[in-house]
Motif scaffolding. Structure first.
Motif: not given
Length: 250
Positions: A139-151
């Motif tokens: 499956i050509d999964l779409v990976i949304n990499a979340r970074t919490d550098t501002y949180l």
């Protein structure tokens, strides 16, 4: 018949034709309502899924409960679903495999645990594990990499993390906690990945964010919060005054 491969292709195509606006669902009923409203794809919210399960966000949810909710959501709608799997529930490969089996074609994967940022190398390894699991599943999964550098910080290192996450196999950079136009514009310029921001009241409009170069726009748990807030207010009115006026506004 639409296959999971078709849905994965559709989700990737939507990212190539911004803006991709993703209302966030927390159960099958909310997912159906969002699809009926015209959403081309649906994102889940781990906070909303947690609250629906009666547990706290950011630590209360486990893989079994999260995947059960995801399976119900995917079964209820015909549009692509991208799943918030937090930091992967200890075993990212196993979680991604389960999410794909449930019908998801995208994931959010965050780089914080226990209320603090993880080392970027740790998160890059999670992303690589997620990509390997998706390749194994075909499956050509779409990976949304979340970074919490501002949180959990002042935003320092966001660009470096974006580069590391891109090299590990991420498709999109998700930076919650940022709604300032100048900051968003700078992130768009610095990131090697398309940018996802989380919005709510007071944030720039979809049109304004698109003009700044944002590719993907989501609302996190905002819809869930509003829904539960309305339920609480309606129940309080019913139990205190015995009236139902708040229900007439919906």
């Amino acid at each position: 018949m639409t296959t999971q491969t078709d849905l994965a292709r559709r989700l990737r195509t939507l990212h190539a034709q911004p803006p991709l606006v993703l209302p966030n669902a927390w159960d099958a009923g909310s997912a159906r309502a969002i699809e009926a409203a015209g959403a081309a794809a649906i994102a889940t919210t781990s906070a909303g899924v947690s609250w629906a399960a009666g547990v706290e966000d950011a630590g209360g949810l486990n893989r079994t409960t999260a995947i059960a909710a995801l399976r119900a959501i995917c079964a209820a709608v015909s549009v692509p679903v991208t799943a918030d799997i937090e930091a992967g529930y200890d075993d990212v490969a196993a979680t991604v495999a389960a999410a794909l089996e449930a019908g998801a074609v995208g994931i959010n994967l965050e780089d914080s645990t226990g209320g603090g940022l993880d080392d970027p190398a740790v998160h890059a390894a999670r992303i690589a594990a997620a990509r390997a699991a998706a390749v194994a599943a075909g499956i050509d999964l779409v990976i949304n990499a979340r970074t919490d550098t501002y949180l959990f910080g002042d935003g320092s290192g966001t660009a470096d993390r974006a580069k590391a996450y891109a090299e590990a196999g991420a498709d999109v950079l998700f930076v919650p906690g940022v709604v300032d136009p100048s900051t968003i514009e700078q992130l768009v310029k610095e990131s090697p990945l398309p940018l996802n921001v989380m919005v709510g009241p007071g944030a720039p409009t979809v049109a304004e964010l698109t003009a700044l170069g944002v590719t993907r726009i989501s609302v996190g748990p905002a819809i869930t919060t509003a829904a539960y807030g309305f339920a609480t207010a309606a129940a309080k009115e019913l139990l205190s005054s015995g009236t139902y006026e708040s229900l007439s506004t919906r």
